[in-house]
Motif scaffolding. Structure first.
Motif, mmCIF file in Angstrom:
data_model
loop_
_atom_site.group_PDB
_atom_site.id
_atom_site.type_symbol
_atom_site.label_atom_id
_atom_site.label_comp_id
_atom_site.label_asym_id
_atom_site.label_seq_id
_atom_site.Cartn_x
_atom_site.Cartn_y
_atom_site.Cartn_z
ATOM 1 N N ALA A 119 -15.625 33.534 -62.408
ATOM 2 C CA ALA A 119 -15.329 34.335 -62.987
ATOM 3 C C ALA A 119 -13.121 34.427 -62.167
ATOM 4 O O ALA A 119 -13.139 33.690 -62.121
ATOM 5 C CB ALA A 119 -15.654 35.845 -62.589
ATOM 6 N N ARG A 155 -21.498 29.807 -61.295
ATOM 7 C CA ARG A 155 -20.349 30.991 -60.385
ATOM 8 C C ARG A 155 -19.442 30.298 -60.757
ATOM 9 O O ARG A 155 -18.631 29.621 -59.962
ATOM 10 C CB ARG A 155 -20.554 30.648 -58.759
ATOM 11 N N ASP A 191 -14.240 45.815 -67.478
ATOM 12 C CA ASP A 191 -15.348 45.042 -67.620
ATOM 13 C C ASP A 191 -15.559 43.449 -69.101
ATOM 14 O O ASP A 191 -16.349 44.492 -70.095
ATOM 15 C CB ASP A 191 -16.642 45.066 -66.657
ATOM 16 N N TYR A 202 -20.849 49.071 -60.116
ATOM 17 C CA TYR A 202 -19.804 50.365 -60.202
ATOM 18 C C TYR A 202 -20.441 51.146 -59.357
ATOM 19 O O TYR A 202 -19.652 51.611 -58.217
ATOM 20 C CB TYR A 202 -19.265 50.299 -61.134
ATOM 21 N N ASN A 244 -22.898 46.097 -71.450
ATOM 22 C CA ASN A 244 -24.164 46.048 -70.795
ATOM 23 C C ASN A 244 -24.389 47.957 -70.179
ATOM 24 O O ASN A 244 -23.712 48.505 -69.190
ATOM 25 C CB ASN A 244 -24.264 45.257 -69.461
ATOM 26 N N CYS A 277 -17.068 49.324 -70.083
ATOM 27 C CA CYS A 277 -17.330 47.770 -69.950
ATOM 28 C C CYS A 277 -17.271 47.969 -71.587
ATOM 29 O O CYS A 277 -18.418 48.490 -71.583
ATOM 30 C CB CYS A 277 -18.695 47.680 -69.055
ATOM 31 N N ALA A 287 -16.774 40.595 -69.111
ATOM 32 C CA ALA A 287 -17.807 39.731 -69.156
ATOM 33 C C ALA A 287 -18.568 39.584 -70.117
ATOM 34 O O ALA A 287 -19.043 38.737 -70.433
ATOM 35 C CB ALA A 287 -19.047 40.410 -68.294
ATOM 36 N N TYR A 288 -19.183 40.238 -71.737
ATOM 37 C CA TYR A 288 -19.314 39.949 -72.432
ATOM 38 C C TYR A 288 -17.825 39.964 -73.177
ATOM 39 O O TYR A 288 -18.229 39.634 -75.103
ATOM 40 C CB TYR A 288 -20.766 40.403 -73.329
ATOM 41 N N TYR A 342 -23.600 49.595 -65.913
ATOM 42 C CA TYR A 342 -23.754 48.093 -64.353
ATOM 43 C C TYR A 342 -24.307 48.612 -63.630
ATOM 44 O O TYR A 342 -23.119 49.158 -63.067
ATOM 45 C CB TYR A 342 -22.406 47.040 -65.247
ATOM 46 N N SER A 376 -19.672 33.475 -67.080
ATOM 47 C CA SER A 376 -22.075 33.034 -66.857
ATOM 48 C C SER A 376 -22.231 33.372 -68.020
ATOM 49 O O SER A 376 -23.439 32.928 -68.560
ATOM 50 C CB SER A 376 -21.698 34.946 -65.585
ATOM 51 N N LYS A 377 -21.411 34.540 -69.141
ATOM 52 C CA LYS A 377 -22.189 34.171 -70.178
ATOM 53 C C LYS A 377 -21.515 34.036 -71.416
ATOM 54 O O LYS A 377 -22.258 33.269 -71.681
ATOM 55 C CB LYS A 377 -22.592 36.315 -70.581
ATOM 56 N N GLY A 392 -17.288 35.399 -59.238
ATOM 57 C CA GLY A 392 -18.090 36.561 -60.030
ATOM 58 C C GLY A 392 -17.697 37.895 -60.313
ATOM 59 O O GLY A 392 -17.335 38.020 -59.268
ATOM 60 N N ALA A 393 -17.909 37.879 -61.587
ATOM 61 C CA ALA A 393 -16.902 39.443 -62.220
ATOM 62 C C ALA A 393 -18.507 40.742 -61.220
ATOM 63 O O ALA A 393 -17.824 41.623 -60.965
ATOM 64 C CB ALA A 393 -17.411 39.825 -63.726
ATOM 65 N N LYS A 394 -18.924 40.279 -60.653
ATOM 66 C CA LYS A 394 -20.047 40.853 -60.112
ATOM 67 C C LYS A 394 -19.208 41.610 -58.516
ATOM 68 O O LYS A 394 -19.140 42.179 -57.824
ATOM 69 C CB LYS A 394 -21.944 40.746 -59.706
HETATM 70 N N1 PLP Z 1 -20.401 42.958 -65.285
HETATM 71 C C1 PLP Z 1 -21.277 43.071 -66.509
HETATM 72 C C2 PLP Z 1 -21.681 43.967 -66.970
HETATM 73 C C3 PLP Z 1 -22.517 42.249 -66.186
HETATM 74 O O1 PLP Z 1 -23.363 42.421 -67.320
HETATM 75 C C4 PLP Z 1 -22.981 41.236 -65.633
HETATM 76 C C5 PLP Z 1 -23.936 40.712 -65.321
HETATM 77 O O2 PLP Z 1 -25.333 40.644 -65.098
HETATM 78 C C6 PLP Z 1 -21.541 40.448 -64.017
HETATM 79 C C7 PLP Z 1 -20.646 41.465 -64.356
HETATM 80 C C8 PLP Z 1 -21.643 39.263 -63.241
HETATM 81 O O3 PLP Z 1 -21.028 38.343 -63.544
HETATM 82 P P1 PLP Z 1 -20.940 37.422 -62.906
HETATM 83 O O4 PLP Z 1 -22.470 36.384 -62.943
HETATM 84 O O5 PLP Z 1 -19.621 36.739 -63.341
HETATM 85 O O6 PLP Z 1 -21.114 38.021 -61.766
#
Ligand code: PLP
Length: 407
Positions: A258, A256, A214, A135, A186, A182, A216-217, A132, A247-248, A107-109
Motif C-alpha cells: 500500500a 501486502r 482513504d 480510524y 467502506n 473514505c 483504498a477503493y 471502517y 489490496s483491492k 497496508g493501508a490498515k
Molecule cells: N481502508 C479501507 C477503507 C478498507 O476497507 C481496508 C480493507 O478492508 C483497508 C483500508 C485496509 O487495506 P490494506 O489491506 O491495505 O491494509
C-alpha cells in the motif's frame, strides 16, 4: 508496578465477524446439506494478475543471485515504485504529487491506524458513521476519546452518512482538527463528487484542519466525473494526506502493499501556533518503526502499472463490479433501497428493520452471509452490506436464492 494504557480498556470488543462466524457455524451444524455463500467479508477472491506474478517470480530469482540480491531497502519504498505511483496514479490525473511524497508500506490498515500518532492528544477528531473501524479504534487507543456510551465514544465528532445526505456527510457543526473521509466508501459504497470534496478541502483550509483521505477503493471508480484522489482538488496539498492500497485494486490482500501520500506543503501546528510540516514527521516515524516492503512485493506492485498489469487489474475489478451490479439490481427489484456497487465493491442495503434480523433472514432462508450494518456504527443500524468479492457464479446463485427467500 507496570501500568497498562487504560485507553485500551475503553475499546469495545469487535464481535461483528466472530458473531457472524458463530451464527454461520450454528446454521451449518443444523443444515449440513445447505451450501452457504459468503458475501459478507471484504476480502478479494480472485488470483493475482499474471503480470504481477511474473514480476514477483523474476524478483525472487534476482534475490537468488549474488548480483541481484538485496537486503534492507529504502524504508519509504524503492524509487522505481514511488516514481510509477507518482506518474500513473497522480500526475496522469493532473494531481501534482512527486515520488518523494509517496511512502510505500505493507497496508493501508497500518497507515490509517498509525498516522494519528503524529497529532496532539487533544486533537478533535471527526469520524464517519458508519465507518471502517480502524480510524475510530486507533484514536480510542491513543486516548482521544471518552468512554463508550449509548453506541458511541464521547469526545468524537461523528460524521453521519445517511440516506438523507446520500451517504456523504455534511460538514461538522463544531470545530474539528482531524477529519477522516473514505471514498469510495467502506461500508456504504457511496462516492463523493469533485464539488463535494472541494467543500471539505475548503473547510479544512479555513479551520486549519487536516483531512485523512482513504482511497483504498479508488480503482473501482468508473464514473469519469468522480475524483480518484483528493489531490485532484485545488488547495488539497496543504490540508490532506491520502491512503491507497493494492489490496483491492490488484488482489494484494495476502501479498501486502500500500502507500501513503504526504505532500511537502501539508502542515499541522505546534503549541506556539507555528506551522510544522507533516512530511518530515511521517518520514521519521516510517524510518524509525518500519523497515520497508520486500523487494519482490514492490516489483509485483510496480507491474500493476505495466500495460498488461493495467489491463489485467481493470478486468479483475470489472468482474467484481459486474457482481456488484447483479447484487444491486436484484435488491432494487425486490424493493430495497440500495447505494454503492457502481463505483465500489460494496452494496449498502436498507434492511427495512434490524440489521441482525435481516442477517438471520438471509442466512436461514437463503444460505447467504452478509455483514450487518450495525457493526460499522450507529448509523449502520437498519442496513446490511453485501460484498461483490466472490465468483460471478456464486453471486448469481446467491441472488437467485435471496429472490426466492424474499419474494
Ligand atoms: N481502508 C479501507 C477503507 C478498507 O476497507 C481496508 C480493507 O478492508 C483497508 C483500508 C485496509 O487495506 P490494506 O489491506 O491495505 O491494509
Amino acid at each position: 508496578m507496570l501500568k497498562i494504557n487504560e485507553h485500551y480498556l475503553k475499546l469495545q470488543a469487535s464481535y461483528l465477524f466472530s458473531d457472524i462466524a458463530k451464527r454461520v457455524t450454528a446454521f451449518q451444524a443444523d443444515h449440513p446439506e445447505r451450501e452457504v455463500i459468503k458475501l459478507g467479508i471484504g476480502d478479494v477472491t480472485q488470483p493475482l494478475p499474471s503480470a504481477c506474478i511474473a514480476a514477483f517470480h523474476k524478483a525472487i530469482d534476482e534475490m537468488a543471485t549474488a548480483g541481484g540480491f538485496r537486503g534492507y531497502g529504502p524504508e519509504q519504498g524503492y524509487e522505481f515504485l514511488r516514481q510509477a505511483i507518482a506518474e500513473h496514479d497522480f500526475q496522469a490525473r493532473g494531481a501534482d504529487i512527486q515520488a518523494d511524497e509517496v511512502f510505500v508500506s505493507d497496508g493501508a490498515k497500518c497507515d490509517t491506524g498509525n498516522i494519528q500518532e503524529l497529532f496532539a492528544g487533544d486533537a478533535k477528531i471527526a469520524i464517519p458513521d458508519p465507518v471502517y473501524p480502524v480510524y475510530l479504534d486507533t484514536n480510542v487507543m491513543a486516548g482521544r476519546t471518552g468512554d463508550f456510551q449509548d453506541g458511541r465514544y464521547r469526545g468524537i465528532v461523528y460524521l453521519e452518512s445517511t440516506r438523507a445526505n446520500n451517504y456523504v456527510p455534511d460538514l461538522p457543526k463544531e470545530p474539528v482538527d482531524l477529519i477522516y473521509l473514505c471514498f469510495p466508501n467502506n461500508p456504504t459504497g457511496s462516492t463523493i463528487t469533485r464539488e463535494q470534496l472541494k467543500v471539505w478541502v475548503d473547510f479544512a483550509r479555513d479551520a486549519k484542519a487536516l483531512i485523512l483521505f482513504d482511497a483504498a477503493y479508488e480503482a473501482f471508480i468508473r464514473d469519469p466525473s468522480l475524483p480518484h484522489s483528493i489531490f485532484e482538488i485545488k488547495g488539497a496539498r496543504e490540508v490532506a494526506i491520502e491512503f491507497r492500497s493494492y489490496s483491492k485494486s490488484a488482489g494484494f490482500t495476502g501479498t501486502r502493499c500500500a502507500y501513503t501520500v504526504v505532500p511537502k506543503e501539508c502542515v499541522a501546528h505546534d503549541s506556539a501556533g507555528a506551522k510544522q510540516a507533516i512530511h518530515p514527521l511521517w518520514n521519521r516515524r516510517h524510518c524509525t518503526k518500519f523497515n520497508g516492503v520486500s523487494y519482490p512485493v514492490q516489483r509485483a506492485a510496480e507491474a500493476v502499472y505495466s500495460s498488461e498489469g493495467r489491463a489485467q487489474c481493470t478486468a479483475l475489478i470489472d468482474g467484481y463490479l459486474a457482481n456488484a451490479k447483479i447484487i444491486r439490481q436484484a435488491m432494487n427489484e425486490l424493493g430495497y433501497h440500495t447505494v454503492g456497487g457502481d463505483n465500489a465493491p460494496y452494496v449498502w442495503i436498507e434492511a427495512k428493520g434490524d440489521s441482525w434480523a435481516f442477517f438471520d433472514l438471509l442466512l436461514n432462508k437463503a444460505g447467504v452471509v452478509c455483514t450487518p450494518g450495525a457493526g460499522f456504527g450507529k448509523c449502520g443500524q437498519g442496513y446490511i452490506r453485501l460484498s461483490a468479492f466472490n465468483s460471478e457464479a456464486n453471486v448469481v446463485k446467491a441472488m437467485a436464492r435471496i429472490r426466492e427467500a424474499l419474494a
